[in-house]
Structures are given as C-alpha cells and as structure tokens.
Design an enzyme around this catalytic site. Structure first.
Site, PDB file in Angstrom:
ATOM      1  N   GLU A 260       4.242  -7.973   2.814  1.00 37.48           N
ATOM      2  CA  GLU A 260       4.558  -8.886   3.926  1.00 37.48           C
ATOM      3  C   GLU A 260       4.167  -8.254   5.255  1.00 37.48           C
ATOM      4  OE1 GLU A 260       6.445  -7.895   1.435  1.00 37.48           O
ATOM      5  OE2 GLU A 260       8.054  -9.316   0.962  1.00 37.48           O
TER       6      GLU A 260
ATOM      7  N   CYS B 195       4.933  -2.573   2.688  1.00 32.26           N
ATOM      8  CA  CYS B 195       5.072  -3.773   1.861  1.00 32.26           C
ATOM      9  C   CYS B 195       3.978  -4.794   2.171  1.00 32.26           C
ATOM     10  CB  CYS B 195       6.425  -4.427   2.110  1.00 32.26           C
ATOM     11  SG  CYS B 195       7.815  -3.482   1.508  1.00 32.26           S
TER      12      CYS B 195
ATOM     13  N   CYS C 100      11.173  -5.576   5.883  1.00 39.16           N
ATOM     14  CA  CYS C 100      10.298  -6.741   6.092  1.00 39.16           C
ATOM     15  C   CYS C 100      11.054  -7.878   6.773  1.00 39.16           C
ATOM     16  CB  CYS C 100       9.703  -7.222   4.777  1.00 39.16           C
ATOM     17  SG  CYS C 100       8.423  -6.109   4.162  1.00 39.16           S
TER      18      CYS C 100
ATOM     19  N   CYS D 132      12.224  -7.093   1.347  1.00 39.87           N
ATOM     20  CA  CYS D 132      13.165  -6.000   1.604  1.00 39.87           C
ATOM     21  C   CYS D 132      13.725  -6.099   3.032  1.00 39.87           C
ATOM     22  CB  CYS D 132      12.475  -4.650   1.390  1.00 39.87           C
ATOM     23  SG  CYS D 132      11.403  -4.158   2.756  1.00 39.87           S
TER      24      CYS D 132
ATOM     25  N   ILE E 171       0.865  -1.174   0.000  1.00 39.76           N
ATOM     26  CA  ILE E 171       0.000   0.000   0.000  1.00 39.76           C
ATOM     27  C   ILE E 171       0.903   1.226   0.000  1.00 39.76           C
ATOM     28  CG2 ILE E 171      -1.815   1.245   1.240  1.00 39.76           C
ATOM     29  CD1 ILE E 171      -2.614  -1.489   2.456  1.00 39.76           C
TER      30      ILE E 171
HETATM   31  N1  THU Z   1       7.491  -4.399  -1.978  1.00 33.58           N
HETATM   32  C1  THU Z   1       6.772  -5.309  -1.254  1.00 33.58           C
HETATM   33  O1  THU Z   1       5.577  -5.119  -0.995  1.00 33.58           O
HETATM   34  N2  THU Z   1       7.418  -6.419  -0.806  1.00 33.58           N
HETATM   35  C2  THU Z   1       8.705  -6.740  -1.122  1.00 33.58           C
HETATM   36  O2  THU Z   1       9.180  -7.780  -0.702  1.00 33.58           O
HETATM   37  C3  THU Z   1       9.506  -5.835  -1.945  1.00 33.58           C
HETATM   38  C4  THU Z   1       8.891  -4.523  -2.273  1.00 33.58           C
HETATM   39  C5  THU Z   1       6.776  -3.221  -2.497  1.00 33.58           C
HETATM   40  C6  THU Z   1       7.132  -1.907  -1.881  1.00 33.58           C
HETATM   41  C7  THU Z   1       6.723  -0.943  -2.978  1.00 33.58           C
HETATM   42  O3  THU Z   1       5.329  -0.670  -2.863  1.00 33.58           O
HETATM   43  C8  THU Z   1       6.947  -1.722  -4.261  1.00 33.58           C
HETATM   44  O4  THU Z   1       7.043  -3.081  -3.883  1.00 33.58           O
HETATM   45  C9  THU Z   1       8.188  -1.296  -5.031  1.00 33.58           C
HETATM   46  O5  THU Z   1       9.285  -1.260  -4.191  1.00 33.58           O
END
Ligand code: THU
Length: 130
Positions: free
Chosen positions: A53, A51, A89, A86, A41
């Site tokens: 997760e 993220c 997370c 990331c 979001i």
């Molecule tokens: N993102 C995630 O939701 N999870 C991950 O493991 C890597 C990155 C999202 C964060 C952001 O909204 C988009 O991916 C680009 O970085």
C-alpha cells in the site's frame, strides 16, 4: 472494477518478499482512471521492509499525485481470506488519501471487502494534532 482486480492479481509476482514469502500487491486508482502499482519490498534488515500500500502511494506522490486525485486502492493477497492493511499503512493512508477514499480488499476468490479510509483508523493521529 474487474480491470483493477486483474491488474492487482497480475502484479503480485513483482513482490519482493523472500523473507516472509507473503506477497502483497496494491493498485492505487486516481479519479481520472490512472493507476499506480505497489508491491511489498522486503529487506534482510527486516524493519526496512515496505508494504504494498505504501509502495503504491509513495510512487503516486513521487509523481505529483495528491490526496484529492485519489479514488481508491485495491489490496490483494493470494489467500481465500482478506488481508487488512497494517497499522503503519493505515496511518499513511489516513494522511495521503481522503477520508472517503475506498480501500478495497481482494482475495483469491475474487471477492471484495470495501472499507472507507477513515474507518480503518478511528481517532487516529493527524497533522491537525501537531
Ligand atoms: N504487508 C503488506 O504489504 N501489506 C499489508 O497490508 C500487510 C503486510 C507485507 C509486509 C511484509 O512484507 C509481508 O506482508 C508480511 O508481513
């Protein structure tokens, strides 16, 4: 595992990612079989984005779930390669999930890469360091 993979793939459309245009979904599965959904979001103030997760984990914790209840988390993006959680997370998963909980990365070929939570953040900071 097929059911959770389909759930993660269907969930992707709920991502709110107008800035990166990089939707991510996560399905957190408890040991009793219950699941929690999470998507990334984003926000115009980019640093406030969350993220997938962490969205799933925070939804579960808000509902009273704790680390010992959690079996595994599926993370999906619509690419033919695997996207790895990331650093933020990893830090959150390290504290909110057990060391041997599984992190299951999914790609759009329905392939899986399975890693233990503890392996994602070796020598990480934890509450024992406080
Ligand atoms: N993102 C995630 O939701 N999870 C991950 O493991 C890597 C990155 C999202 C964060 C952001 O909204 C988009 O991916 C680009 O970085």
């Amino acid at each position: 595992m097929e059911k959770q993979i389909k759930q993660a793939m269907d969930l992707l459309k709920r991502s709110y990612s107008p800035y990166s245009k990089f939707p991510v979904s996560a399905v957190l599965e408890l040991k009793n079989g219950k699941t929690y959904n999470g998507v990334n979001i984003e926000n115009a103030a980019f640093g406030l984005s969350n993220c997938a997760e962490r969205s799933a984990l925070f939804a579960a914790y808000s509902d009273g779930v704790r680390k010992e209840d959690i079996k595994r988390i599926f993370v999906y993006t619509d690419h033919d390669y695997f996207v790895s959680p990331c650093g933020s997370c990893r830090q959150v998963m390290r504290e909110l999930m057990e060391d041997d909980a599984l992190v299951i990365l999914l790609n759009n070929r329905q392939e899986t890469k399975i890693i233990k939570n503890v392996e994602l953040l070796p020598f990480g900071f934890s509450k024992e360091d406080l």
